[in-house]
Design a protein around this motif. Structure first.
Motif, mmCIF file in Angstrom:
data_model
loop_
_atom_site.group_PDB
_atom_site.id
_atom_site.type_symbol
_atom_site.label_atom_id
_atom_site.label_comp_id
_atom_site.label_asym_id
_atom_site.label_seq_id
_atom_site.Cartn_x
_atom_site.Cartn_y
_atom_site.Cartn_z
ATOM 1 N N VAL A 1 -18.947 -9.610 -81.586
ATOM 2 C CA VAL A 1 -20.297 -9.013 -81.263
ATOM 3 C C VAL A 1 -20.921 -9.413 -80.016
ATOM 4 O O VAL A 1 -21.283 -11.194 -80.388
ATOM 5 C CB VAL A 1 -20.860 -8.997 -82.856
ATOM 6 N N LYS B 1 -29.943 -20.774 -92.258
ATOM 7 C CA LYS B 1 -29.072 -21.383 -91.916
ATOM 8 C C LYS B 1 -29.349 -22.669 -91.145
ATOM 9 O O LYS B 1 -28.504 -24.025 -90.696
ATOM 10 C CB LYS B 1 -28.670 -20.585 -91.550
ATOM 11 N N HIS B 2 -30.761 -22.043 -90.169
ATOM 12 C CA HIS B 2 -31.008 -23.215 -89.587
ATOM 13 C C HIS B 2 -31.406 -24.818 -89.692
ATOM 14 O O HIS B 2 -31.743 -25.688 -89.924
ATOM 15 C CB HIS B 2 -32.317 -22.433 -88.698
ATOM 16 N N GLU C 1 -20.045 -25.911 -80.007
ATOM 17 C CA GLU C 1 -21.088 -24.535 -80.531
ATOM 18 C C GLU C 1 -20.832 -23.429 -80.126
ATOM 19 O O GLU C 1 -20.269 -23.279 -78.763
ATOM 20 C CB GLU C 1 -22.432 -24.610 -80.782
ATOM 21 N N PHE D 1 -20.621 -19.795 -80.760
ATOM 22 C CA PHE D 1 -21.425 -18.731 -80.447
ATOM 23 C C PHE D 1 -23.291 -19.147 -80.301
ATOM 24 O O PHE D 1 -23.273 -19.392 -81.114
ATOM 25 C CB PHE D 1 -21.347 -17.938 -81.601
ATOM 26 N N TYR E 1 -35.676 -18.040 -80.172
ATOM 27 C CA TYR E 1 -36.289 -16.321 -81.092
ATOM 28 C C TYR E 1 -37.674 -16.244 -80.544
ATOM 29 O O TYR E 1 -38.328 -16.644 -79.915
ATOM 30 C CB TYR E 1 -35.698 -16.922 -83.150
ATOM 31 N N SER F 1 -29.745 -22.549 -82.713
ATOM 32 C CA SER F 1 -28.542 -23.763 -83.166
ATOM 33 C C SER F 1 -28.196 -25.199 -82.247
ATOM 34 O O SER F 1 -28.626 -26.256 -82.785
ATOM 35 C CB SER F 1 -28.079 -23.296 -83.807
ATOM 36 N N GLU G 1 -21.156 -19.311 -74.886
ATOM 37 C CA GLU G 1 -21.980 -18.574 -74.669
ATOM 38 C C GLU G 1 -21.474 -16.778 -74.218
ATOM 39 O O GLU G 1 -21.206 -17.527 -73.435
ATOM 40 C CB GLU G 1 -23.648 -18.087 -74.796
ATOM 41 N N CYS H 1 -16.057 -18.059 -76.911
ATOM 42 C CA CYS H 1 -16.062 -18.895 -77.732
ATOM 43 C C CYS H 1 -13.667 -19.379 -77.230
ATOM 44 O O CYS H 1 -13.935 -20.524 -77.072
ATOM 45 C CB CYS H 1 -15.780 -17.937 -78.549
ATOM 46 N N ASP I 1 -20.533 -19.544 -85.276
ATOM 47 C CA ASP I 1 -21.365 -18.779 -85.749
ATOM 48 C C ASP I 1 -21.530 -17.313 -85.603
ATOM 49 O O ASP I 1 -22.186 -16.236 -84.615
ATOM 50 C CB ASP I 1 -23.335 -18.669 -85.557
HETATM 51 C C1 SAM Z 1 -26.617 -14.017 -84.043
HETATM 52 S S1 SAM Z 1 -26.351 -15.294 -82.047
HETATM 53 C C2 SAM Z 1 -25.947 -17.001 -82.327
HETATM 54 C C3 SAM Z 1 -26.968 -18.083 -83.011
HETATM 55 C C4 SAM Z 1 -27.431 -19.314 -82.669
HETATM 56 N N1 SAM Z 1 -25.294 -19.496 -83.263
HETATM 57 C C5 SAM Z 1 -28.259 -19.775 -83.836
HETATM 58 O O1 SAM Z 1 -27.963 -19.748 -84.664
HETATM 59 O O2 SAM Z 1 -29.734 -19.787 -83.182
HETATM 60 C C6 SAM Z 1 -24.323 -15.383 -82.337
HETATM 61 C C7 SAM Z 1 -24.652 -15.635 -79.952
HETATM 62 O O3 SAM Z 1 -22.078 -15.209 -80.436
HETATM 63 C C8 SAM Z 1 -22.339 -14.747 -79.154
HETATM 64 N N2 SAM Z 1 -20.911 -14.198 -79.093
HETATM 65 C C9 SAM Z 1 -20.336 -13.088 -79.550
HETATM 66 N N3 SAM Z 1 -19.520 -12.883 -79.539
HETATM 67 C C10 SAM Z 1 -19.093 -13.801 -78.943
HETATM 68 C C11 SAM Z 1 -17.912 -14.750 -77.963
HETATM 69 N N4 SAM Z 1 -16.055 -14.260 -78.433
HETATM 70 N N5 SAM Z 1 -17.607 -16.226 -77.787
HETATM 71 C C12 SAM Z 1 -18.933 -16.658 -77.149
HETATM 72 N N6 SAM Z 1 -19.766 -15.559 -78.199
HETATM 73 C C13 SAM Z 1 -20.299 -14.598 -78.035
HETATM 74 C C14 SAM Z 1 -22.922 -13.572 -78.584
HETATM 75 O O4 SAM Z 1 -23.102 -12.439 -77.599
HETATM 76 C C15 SAM Z 1 -24.747 -13.679 -79.537
HETATM 77 O O5 SAM Z 1 -25.816 -14.263 -78.807
#
Ligand code: SAM
Length: 379
Positions: free
Chosen positions: A10, A25-26, A51, A53, A59, A66, A93, A133, A156
């Motif tokens: 996603v 969660k945070h 980390e 994702f 926000y 995170s 990211e 990731c 995440d």
């Molecule tokens: C829900 S957000 C992360 C929130 C963050 N961890 C936080 O809690 O503040 C998920 C993120 O993962 C990224 N993402 C999606 N697939 C990914 C992948 N395969 N590898 C790295 N990032 C990815 C999305 O672009 C998005 O910015």
């Protein structure tokens, strides 16, 4: 399993509004890091927060993401950590737009005055990479030579996942842990991509989802994620749902080989500041009751679980110590919650104790079969 597999994941441009379950969660992450940093730094001198994702770091109303929560937790207390030699923050990211926002937030918190992708002041090191990731994080972990020292990895994934092999590499590394948030409904719905699912779950058992009734699909996938964490090598895996009053749900899994880690994670869960409209749920509770985040926990689900366990035990009996162990390792509750539950179960005449000594570990507790009018209390 190869890391080279391309999968959708996603991906979305932020910043987003902070949903209540993300805020919850945070709060839990922040509390846990307040325990994790000092314990691991004192023991090893070197720690890695990884980390996969990472998001934007911010926000829509200025709340921290995170990676910023983690870095600020370390920077705030850096002077206290006299044994600290190295704290690494390895961040990935996928979405370029989000990675640039995060680099900006990192620059602000590090007082650099410019976006930060690479930073090293000799003790604190930050590396941010834009990419997937599953490809970029293993590279960063290898390049930074962090293997053999403790890692806390946060994934995440929100509808994606990470290869089971990456989980196994972390689980078998010294004093290393994973916090994994997943959306089981994603795999319950999109289960035709076998290669992707097999890489994430590490085998093919998850594919049975196709045979399950619709209402059981989500729980099947959630359990498969837990099995994947255990097979990866984590001795202890906690799993619970973070939800909102609107019905949104996120599954959080925490994997560790340390009993102390489990204790600290539960402390974080029960001591995190409450978030309006968010709560959590023990997936084993037959009633699936949503618990508001509160310092005085609602113990009704644990009472149901303990009574159910006793009813299904030989002679309908277990010792207090066995009930504490079960609670510590298989529920979201703490061992210290058990005495209060047993007192209540005894008052409701659902258990009997030969000595009445509920605090003694060796005391045997026996379930009385519930009367028909009590069945509704047990779910
Ligand atoms: C829900 S957000 C992360 C929130 C963050 N961890 C936080 O809690 O503040 C998920 C993120 O993962 C990224 N993402 C999606 N697939 C990914 C992948 N395969 N590898 C790295 N990032 C990815 C999305 O672009 C998005 O910015």
């Amino acid at each position: 399993m190869p890391y080279h597999y391309e999968w959708p994941g996603v991906s979305m441009k932020g910043p987003w509004d902070l949903a209540p379950h993300t805020a919850a969660k945070h709060k839990i992450y922040g509390k846990y890091l307040d325990a994790w940093f000092p314990i691991l730094i004192q023991r090893y001198g070197e720690v890695t927060y990884a980390e996969g994702f990472s998001g934007c770091g911010i926000y829509s109303h200025g709340e921290e993401g995170s990676p910023i929560i983690a870095l600020s937790r370390l920077l705030r207390r850096r002077r206290e950590f006299s044994q600290l030699q190295r704290a690494r923050f390895l961040l990935v990211e996928k979405e370029r737009h989000n990675a640039h926002l995060l680099a900006g937030e990192l620059g602000k918190i590090l007082n650099v005055g410019a976006p930060v992708f690479d930073f090293d002041d000799g003790v604190v090191e930050v590396r941010l990479r834009c990419g997937e990731c599953q490809h970029e994080l293993p590279k960063l972990l290898n390049e930074s030579k962090v293997w053999g020292k403790p890692i806390l990895a946060i994934f995440d994934t929100f509808g994606g996942g990470v290869p089971a092999q990456l989980l196994a590499n972390i689980a078998t590394n010294k004093s290393s842990e994973v916090i994994y948030t997943v959306l089981p409904q994603h795999f319950a719905r999109f289960h035709s991509d076998h290669a992707r699912g097999d890489a994430i779950f590490g085998d093919t058992a998850w594919r049975d989802v196709a045979q399950h009734e619709p209402y059981k699909k989500r729980e099947h996938i959630a359990r498969e994620f837990e099995t994947t964490m255990r097979t990866a090598g984590f001795n202890h895996v906690l799993r619970f749902n973070l939800g909102t009053s609107r019905g949104d749900q996120l599954n959080l899994l925490y994997g560790t080989c340390s009993a102390k880690g489990v204790e600290k994670f539960k402390d974080a869960l029960w001591n995190a500041d409450p978030v309006q409209g968010a709560g959590f749920q023990d997936p084993r509770d037959p009633w699936q009751q949503m618990l508001p985040m509160h310092h005085e926990p609602d113990l009704a689900p644990l009472e149901r679980l303990l009574h159910g366990l006793l009813l299904n035990s030989p002679n309908r009996s277990q010792t207090v110590e066995q009930l504490r162990e079960f609670t510590k390792l298989h529920t979201i509750y703490k061992a210290s919650h058990v005495t209060r539950c047993l007192t209540k179960l005894e008052k409701d005449k659902l258990i009997q104790t030969p000595t009445g000594a509920l605090r003694l570990g060796t005391t045997t507790i026996t379930a009385r079969p519930p009367k028909p009018e009590q069945l509704s209390m047990l779910g």
